[in-house]
Design an enzyme around this catalytic site. Structure first.
Site, short mmCIF file in Angstrom:
data_model
loop_
_atom_site.label_atom_id
_atom_site.label_comp_id
_atom_site.label_asym_id
_atom_site.label_seq_id
_atom_site.Cartn_x
_atom_site.Cartn_y
_atom_site.Cartn_z
N PRO A 194 0.82 -1.21 0.00
CA PRO A 194 0.00 0.00 0.00
C PRO A 194 0.86 1.27 0.00
CG PRO A 194 -0.75 -1.56 1.66
CD PRO A 194 0.58 -2.03 1.17
N GLU A 195 0.78 2.00 -1.08
CA GLU A 195 1.43 3.30 -1.19
C GLU A 195 0.31 4.32 -1.38
OE1 GLU A 195 4.60 3.10 -4.11
OE2 GLU A 195 4.92 0.98 -3.71
N ARG A 250 20.31 18.34 -2.25
CA ARG A 250 20.77 17.09 -1.64
C ARG A 250 21.68 16.34 -2.59
NH1 ARG A 250 15.75 15.46 2.02
NH2 ARG A 250 14.64 17.44 1.93
#
Length: 288
Positions: free
Chosen positions: A2-3, A155
């Site tokens: 489940p995302e 980043r």
DNA sequence: ATCCTATCCTGGCTGC
DNA sequence: TGCAGCCAGGATAGGA
């Protein structure tokens, strides 16, 4: 697993069955599902509370509660890998894997079911405690291409683990990261600060397109686990370009899909469509 | 700052 | 066929 699209589907489908209902009783069959709260405290917090809204943030299902018409905290669920939520009439057979049950005032019950027991169903009075560290919702207006480009450059991380980081962008998991990277034609091992403007724009659009389409298909089901609250499998697995397709032909160029491990995660990509980053190789002393 | 490993769990798969 | 061992994976903690 489940995302975002699966959790969105769950929230949408249980919403009409929960809105306006009150909790009449609680059954805790696996204490750790509560995330540290005692079953007794959980029961005291829930019984008598009324559900006013059901929504999603990242991969969390959030249920607003009130008591005497005053806000009374939140019930927050995370399905992790094998969790499911069903709202069913009394007598529904919830199987051996039911971990928590909430009895409702209309005779239905919410069943939190989870084979592997990683899922959680918290009660909290401070939503920020659970949701405070999350990055932006990728389908919201906060998630702009400009912001995304800037944050990728701020980043120096590999794209794959960075996109899985919920504090960076919230809601993506292993499946939709692989699918988004393929759609954007970016290699999972690319360093985030090496991504050019045109590429970050492509990735931004790919993430939104993949998630939007997956929600339309009610998520992805390729193993025995994820089902909608109506017990149906999702449909997006039929549209996977790379995930779970090792050795199969790329939908774009027909070359075989590769599977490697990146940051302890199975990672699927097409080595033709997703060009490998230039590797900084050690200069050999005995080079010809 | 970023990466790596272990942890939590269990069913299902692999290999002998 | 039986069984041991490995694997998957979201999130987090702790160490490098």
């Amino acid at each position: 697993m489940p995302e975002l699209p699966e959790v969105e589907t769950v929230a949408r489908l249980i919403r009409p069955r929960l809105a306006g209902r009150s909790v009449r009783g609680v059954l805790v069959r696996w204490k750790r599902t509560l995330g540290g709260m005692s079953a007794r405290a959980f029961e005291q917090a829930l019984v008598g509370a009324r559900i006013t809204a059901v929504w999603r943030r990242a991969k969390f299902v959030v249920i607003d509660l009130e008591r005497d018409a005053q806000p009374a905290g939140w019930l927050v669920g995370h399905l992790r890998m094998t969790g499911r939520i069903h709202v069913e009439p009394a007598g529904w057979d919830a199987s051996a894997y039911e971990r928590v049950r909430l009895e409702l005032d209309d005779g239905h019950a919410l069943h939190f079911i989870d084979v592997r027991k990683f899922g959680r169903l918290w009660f909290t009075r401070d939503l920020n405690e659970l949701l405070g560290a999350l990055g932006p919702e990728p389908l919201s207006s906060d998630f702009t291409a400009a912001w995304f480009a800037q944050e990728l450059h701020a980043r120096r991380r590999l794209l794959k683990p960075l996109l899985l980081d919920q504090s960076f962008v919230a809601g993506l998991g292993n499946i939709y990261v692989d699918e988004s990277l393929h759609r954007a034609r970016l290699h999972p091992l690319r360093r985030s600060d090496s991504v050019k403007p045109v590429e970050s724009e492509r990735l931004h659009a790919a993430i939104r397109a993949v998630l939007t389409r997956a929600i339309e298909r009610e998520g992805s089901s390729f193993d025995a686990f994820y089902r909608t609250p109506e017990g149906k499998p999702g449909g997006y697995q039929d549209e996977f370009a790379v995930y779970d397709r090792e050795g199969e032909p790329c939908v774009t160029c027909k070359s075989a899909i590769i599977k490697i491990v990146v940051g302890q995660r199975g990672t699927h990509f097409c080595r033709t469509c997703q060009r490998a980053p230039r590797t900084r190789r050690r200069r050999s002393v005995t080079a010809p």
